[in-house]
Write an enzyme that holds these catalytic residues in place. Structure first.
Site, PDB file in Angstrom:
ATOM      1  N   GLY A 146      49.759  48.193  43.640  1.00 48.26           N
ATOM      2  CA  GLY A 146      48.668  47.613  43.889  1.00 48.26           C
ATOM      3  C   GLY A 146      49.306  46.500  43.207  1.00 48.26           C
ATOM      4  O   GLY A 146      51.005  46.146  43.965  1.00 48.26           O
TER       5      GLY A 146
ATOM      6  N   GLY B 188      50.231  43.258  40.798  1.00 47.98           N
ATOM      7  CA  GLY B 188      50.004  43.049  39.977  1.00 47.98           C
ATOM      8  C   GLY B 188      51.523  43.333  38.469  1.00 47.98           C
ATOM      9  O   GLY B 188      52.222  43.638  39.474  1.00 47.98           O
ATOM     10  N   ALA B 189      51.424  43.183  37.434  1.00 44.21           N
ATOM     11  CA  ALA B 189      53.380  43.251  36.515  1.00 44.21           C
ATOM     12  C   ALA B 189      53.877  44.772  36.301  1.00 44.21           C
ATOM     13  O   ALA B 189      54.544  45.354  37.040  1.00 44.21           O
ATOM     14  CB  ALA B 189      52.509  42.904  35.428  1.00 44.21           C
TER      15      ALA B 189
ATOM     16  N   GLU C 200      48.083  49.598  50.750  1.00 46.97           N
ATOM     17  CA  GLU C 200      46.785  49.055  51.147  1.00 46.97           C
ATOM     18  C   GLU C 200      46.679  47.114  50.698  1.00 46.97           C
ATOM     19  O   GLU C 200      46.782  46.178  52.165  1.00 46.97           O
ATOM     20  CB  GLU C 200      45.725  49.574  50.382  1.00 46.97           C
ATOM     21  CG  GLU C 200      45.649  48.528  48.915  1.00 46.97           C
ATOM     22  CD  GLU C 200      43.846  48.748  48.470  1.00 46.97           C
ATOM     23  OE1 GLU C 200      43.494  50.310  48.557  1.00 46.97           O
ATOM     24  OE2 GLU C 200      43.852  47.820  47.555  1.00 46.97           O
TER      25      GLU C 200
HETATM   26  N1  COA Z   1      39.590  48.451  26.435  1.00 51.52           N
HETATM   27  C1  COA Z   1      38.702  47.027  26.530  1.00 51.52           C
HETATM   28  N2  COA Z   1      39.503  45.783  26.778  1.00 51.52           N
HETATM   29  C2  COA Z   1      40.102  46.555  27.989  1.00 51.52           C
HETATM   30  C3  COA Z   1      40.990  47.900  28.370  1.00 51.52           C
HETATM   31  C4  COA Z   1      40.317  48.739  26.934  1.00 51.52           C
HETATM   32  N3  COA Z   1      40.620  50.014  27.364  1.00 51.52           N
HETATM   33  N4  COA Z   1      41.604  48.026  29.160  1.00 51.52           N
HETATM   34  C5  COA Z   1      41.794  46.983  29.931  1.00 51.52           C
HETATM   35  N5  COA Z   1      40.974  45.672  29.198  1.00 51.52           N
HETATM   36  C6  COA Z   1      40.379  44.880  28.853  1.00 51.52           C
HETATM   37  C7  COA Z   1      41.902  43.874  28.592  1.00 51.52           C
HETATM   38  O1  COA Z   1      42.269  43.613  27.910  1.00 51.52           O
HETATM   39  C8  COA Z   1      41.815  42.741  30.010  1.00 51.52           C
HETATM   40  O2  COA Z   1      40.956  41.822  29.282  1.00 51.52           O
HETATM   41  P1  COA Z   1      41.499  39.569  29.347  1.00 51.52           P
HETATM   42  O3  COA Z   1      41.312  39.420  30.239  1.00 51.52           O
HETATM   43  O4  COA Z   1      40.092  39.162  28.441  1.00 51.52           O
HETATM   44  O5  COA Z   1      42.296  39.925  28.402  1.00 51.52           O
HETATM   45  C9  COA Z   1      41.087  43.291  30.886  1.00 51.52           C
HETATM   46  O6  COA Z   1      40.554  44.364  30.890  1.00 51.52           O
HETATM   47  C10 COA Z   1      42.048  43.145  32.018  1.00 51.52           C
HETATM   48  O7  COA Z   1      43.046  44.163  31.827  1.00 51.52           O
HETATM   49  P2  COA Z   1      44.578  44.087  32.417  1.00 51.52           P
HETATM   50  O8  COA Z   1      45.257  44.916  31.754  1.00 51.52           O
HETATM   51  O9  COA Z   1      44.494  42.497  32.088  1.00 51.52           O
HETATM   52  O10 COA Z   1      44.163  44.209  33.694  1.00 51.52           O
HETATM   53  P3  COA Z   1      45.041  44.297  35.502  1.00 51.52           P
HETATM   54  O11 COA Z   1      44.975  43.225  35.413  1.00 51.52           O
HETATM   55  O12 COA Z   1      46.228  45.273  34.601  1.00 51.52           O
HETATM   56  O13 COA Z   1      44.298  45.133  35.952  1.00 51.52           O
HETATM   57  C11 COA Z   1      42.886  47.174  36.051  1.00 51.52           C
HETATM   58  C12 COA Z   1      43.809  46.630  35.646  1.00 51.52           C
HETATM   59  C13 COA Z   1      42.416  48.441  35.834  1.00 51.52           C
HETATM   60  C14 COA Z   1      41.185  46.231  35.884  1.00 51.52           C
HETATM   61  C15 COA Z   1      42.903  47.284  38.004  1.00 51.52           C
HETATM   62  O14 COA Z   1      43.993  47.803  38.179  1.00 51.52           O
HETATM   63  C16 COA Z   1      41.757  47.519  38.478  1.00 51.52           C
HETATM   64  O15 COA Z   1      41.002  46.756  38.793  1.00 51.52           O
HETATM   65  N6  COA Z   1      42.042  49.024  39.609  1.00 51.52           N
HETATM   66  C17 COA Z   1      41.213  49.469  40.366  1.00 51.52           C
HETATM   67  C18 COA Z   1      41.580  48.881  41.427  1.00 51.52           C
HETATM   68  C19 COA Z   1      42.458  49.561  42.013  1.00 51.52           C
HETATM   69  O16 COA Z   1      43.710  50.579  41.470  1.00 51.52           O
HETATM   70  N7  COA Z   1      42.236  49.184  43.247  1.00 51.52           N
HETATM   71  C20 COA Z   1      44.208  49.329  44.274  1.00 51.52           C
HETATM   72  C21 COA Z   1      45.492  49.086  43.768  1.00 51.52           C
HETATM   73  S1  COA Z   1      45.211  47.540  44.400  1.00 51.52           S
END
Ligand code: COA
Length: 433
Positions: free
Chosen positions: A214, A216-217, A237
């Protein structure tokens, strides 16, 4: 009429082109970094011309000005995947969310969500009059193929990507020339936690495997730890700059792929200009629509397919929440389930859910006894296999509910393990060991 004459006849200004968007119509915008910024800006500038235009878009990497306060009368955004510029609009009731697997979006456009206007962003035509969809073929090409009207921004900065990624000038209704820079995504910051996760994921990857990553970091951190692997392949993808580095280092060769050997197969791209230059006219990379790349049966034709995705929460049964924090929608399923299912069906395939053990600056555990009220399960406990945090790897398939819970507690953050152990012991009436 030859294509050059057609091109000249169809050439117009952005302001003129957007006059062909009607009130009460459905407009689909090209995905992610392929959104045609000049055309979108003209549409929003001329907002007074329209009432009730539905704007369908997936990940929006631009400003999404059509869902800002004040636009409600003119536009209603229907998001297929919320991002930074659209989350607030959805939370405040100015935008809707349609849950849909990425692989199924083209079918929606052909059936229940017919497209009136497609706004696309393409490369200059080649000598035969074909423009490339460049950084996003995904649902963008299928939307253009079934739209009643196609408005294209033609941009010399759009790379000419190869594969099933072309549209002929004769199939475009209005052409707007504008050489804006393609939106770039700066490489994410990779910290200690991401590095530990990356290292754990890399330990599950063998020479010759084919990867889906995907954005991100975490995916970038995984790539950092693959430098000593050999002959990796890509069927994903999307991918970003990290893949270019591994291609240049001779790690990604696609040589061992049994399906599309020698080619990185992908449906959209997001990164910096370095990535866009790498894919330009490059036969090593083939782009196809998302109903092909993300079809789980197509994914499964790759042996040893490793899918790596991220999530928000995992409960002790292995249910994965990826798109919402409680009831608050933050993203969309995208291709997560498409790839989890494809990887599960791939001979030698593995599916990995990788995440930091905590969120909100360490205040909450991502591994929880029960998912938050209102959250929706994205990937079911039947589909999940490897869950990875900075503390290790929990392998879930074939394990009982009790064994799964134990494995997940072992990779939770130590600060949260006592409360997870308590929940475990209450639920399973047995001691945690
Ligand atoms: N409880 C409370 N808040 C949470 C949380 C939890 N368990 N997990 C994440 N959050 C919050 C984070 O603190 C962050 O908040 P902020 O924006 O206020 O800082 C926000 O939710 C986003 O989380 P973050 O970990 O920064 O997101 P990310 O950029 O690493 O993305 C997903 C993680 C899961 C959101 C992302 O991978 C996703 O949308 N996945 C589904 C789609 C996918 O997998 N597609 C295929 C690959 S492209």
């Amino acid at each position: 009429m030859n294509w050059k004459e057609l091109y000249r006849n169809k050439l117009t200004t952005a302001d003129e082109a957007v006059r062909h968007i009607g009130s009460n119509s459905r407009v689909v915008i090209g995905h992610a970094v392929s959104e045609p910024t000049a055309v979108i800006n003209a549409m929003v500038k001329n907002a007074e011309q329209y009432e009730n235009v539905e704007i369908v878009h997936m990940v929006s990497m631009g400003q999404s000005p059509y869902c800002l306060p004040g636009m409600e009368k003119h536009f209603r955004h229907n998001s297929l995947f919320l991002g930074a510029s659209t989350r607030q609009a959805a939370a405040e009731g100015r935008a809707d969310v349609t849950p849909v697997f990425f692989s199924e979006i083209p079918r929606l456009f052909r059936t229940t969500l017919p497209v009136d206007v497609a706004l696309i962003h393409v490369s200059e035509p080649d000598q035969h009059g074909y423009c490339s969809f460049g950084v996003a073929v995904d649902y963008t090409k299928p939307a253009a193929e079934c739209a009643k009207t196609v408005i294209a921004q033609v941009n010399r900065n759009m790379p000419r990507t190869l594969g099933d990624s072309f549209i002929h000038v004769s199939n475009i209704d209005y052409l707007v020339e504008s050489d804006d820079p393609i939106i770039e995504l700066s490489p994410p910051k990779i910290g200690e936690v991401e590095c530990a996760i990356g290292k754990n994921c890399a330990s599950l990857i063998q020479d010759g495997d084919t990867l889906q990553l995907g954005i991100g970091a975490i995916p970038d951190a995984v790539l950092l730890f693959l430098k000593d692997k050999h002959d990796l392949g890509i069927h994903s993808e999307m991918f970003s700059d990290g893949v270019v580095e591994l291609v240049e280092a001779g790690v990604i060769t696609n040589k061992k792929k049994n399906f599309h050997p020698g080619k990185s197969v992908v449906t959209f791209l997001m990164g910096t200009r370095r990535l866009y230059d790498y894919v330009d006219n490059n036969p090593e990379v083939e782009m196809y629509p998302v109903d092909y790349v993300n079809d789980p049966c197509v994914i499964a034709r790759n042996d040893n397919l490793i899918s790596i995705n991220s999530c928000v929460q995992v409960d002790l049964m292995g249910q994965v929440v990826s798109t919402s924090v409680g009831l608050k929608q933050i993203s969309g399923v995208g291709g997560q389930v498409d790839f989890v299912r494809g990887a599960n069906m791939s001979r030698g395939g593995k599916t990995i859910m990788a995440m930091p053990s905590t969120a909100a600056k360490g205040k909450v555990s991502k591994i929880v006894p029960l998912i938050d009220e209102g959250a929706s399960v994205t990937t079911s406990r039947y589909d999940v296999n490897y869950v990875v945090t900075e503390y290790g790897i929990a392998q879930l398939k074939g394990k009982t509910l009790r064994e799964r819970a134990q494995a997940l507690i072992t990779i939770a953050h130590p600060d949260f393990r006592p409360e997870l152990v308590q929940a475990f012991e209450e639920r399973f009436h047995s001691k945690f060991s």
